[in-house]
Design an enzyme around this catalytic site. Structure first.
Site, mmCIF file in Angstrom:
data_model
loop_
_atom_site.group_PDB
_atom_site.id
_atom_site.type_symbol
_atom_site.label_atom_id
_atom_site.label_comp_id
_atom_site.label_asym_id
_atom_site.label_seq_id
_atom_site.Cartn_x
_atom_site.Cartn_y
_atom_site.Cartn_z
ATOM 1 N N SER A 142 0.853 -1.188 0.000
ATOM 2 C CA SER A 142 0.000 0.000 0.000
ATOM 3 C C SER A 142 0.883 1.230 0.000
ATOM 4 C CB SER A 142 -0.899 0.013 1.245
ATOM 5 O OG SER A 142 -1.514 1.278 1.439
ATOM 6 N N TYR A 155 -1.978 -0.870 10.441
ATOM 7 C CA TYR A 155 -2.106 -1.123 9.006
ATOM 8 C C TYR A 155 -0.851 -0.683 8.266
ATOM 9 C CZ TYR A 155 -3.636 -1.012 4.190
ATOM 10 O OH TYR A 155 -3.712 -1.221 2.828
#
Length: 264
Positions: A142, A155
């Site tokens: 990501s 995350y």
């Protein structure tokens, strides 16, 4: 039935979003598919659509990758099936919000999926690819591996792990014939955001990419020989400059004495 020309691509998190888009494009490139996810209905619908459209074989495997026994079934297939030539290591989740208020169980599940299952599947795939002498591993990270959010502590850390793991593995597998790519999309219009703690509608439109554009960029990067693909980055030289700075820094990170500023 398989033949010597059979090439299977395994896609995790394949029931929607980025995983489903990868599956569609891999089928377009002639791969048969093993689609892995938890949602039986969506998996079977995708498999049927792909087979009808392209004629390739699309098998489904229902698995919750946070469960050891179910994860082990996918690992076994990656290690032992000689027709498996690609893994898109895409399954993952999101969790956003203040860490002090986080549910410890939800944090544990996120780490199991984004780190533990990710690592075990990559390890199994590489073992199989090494035995067969070729293969493709796409690890979905990501942009938040590089651009941290205060509400995305765990995350961002898990996706930074994916990037670091991938870059180290690329060095390990250099000149083996095995391709390893890290894919770092920014915000993408998928169901990922549902239940994550962040509403997709809260993100400005100009920061959100369509899933088709994001995955097309992943394949364009792969075809161009990129080790790391950042679909939103206008100038690749910005990434290269950061990597060059990191490599230069590495020469000073382990020495026999502390830096002068730490001496008294």
């Amino acid at each position: 039935m398989t033949t010597d020309d059979t090439r299977i691509a395994v896609v995790t998190g394949a029931s929607g979003g980025i995983g489903a888009a990868f599956a569609q494009r891999l089928a377009n490139r002639g791969y048969d598919l093993l689609l892995v996810a938890r949602n039986r209905g969506r998996l079977e619908s995708l498999a049927g659509d792909i087979t009808t459209r392209t004629g390739v074989r699309a098998e489904t495997l229902l698995a919750d990758l946070t469960q050891d026994a179910e994860l082990a079934r996918v690992e076994e297939r990656l290690r032992t099936d000689a027709t498996v030539r690609a893994l898109v290591n895409n399954a993952g989740g999101g969790l956003f919000g203040p860490l002090a208020a986080a549910d410890p169980g939800a944090v544990d599940e996120l780490i199991k999926l984004n780190v533990t299952a990710f690592t075990r599947l990559a390890t199994a795939a590489v073992a199989g690819f090494t035995a067969r002498g070729d293969g493709l591993l796409v690890n979905v990270s990501s942009a938040l591996a590089l651009s941290f959010l205060p509400a995305g502590t765990v995350y961002s850390a898990t996706k930074s792990y994916v990037l670091t793991f991938t870059q180290a593995l690329q060095q390990e597998l250099a000149d083996t014939g095995i391709r390893v790519q890290a894919f770092l999309p920014g915000a993408v219009r998928t169901g990922f955001w549902d239940g994550s703690g962040v509403e997709l509608g809260a993100i400005p439109e100009e920061l959100v990419m369509s899933v088709d554009d994001a995955v097309d960029a992943a394949f364009a990067g792969l075809d161009a020989g990129e080790n790391v693909t950042l679909p939103s980055l206008p100038d690749l030289s910005d990434w290269e400059a950061m990597e060059n700075a990191r490599r230069a820094l590495a020469h000073s990170l382990s020495r026999s004495e502390p830096a002068v500023r730490y001496k008294r």
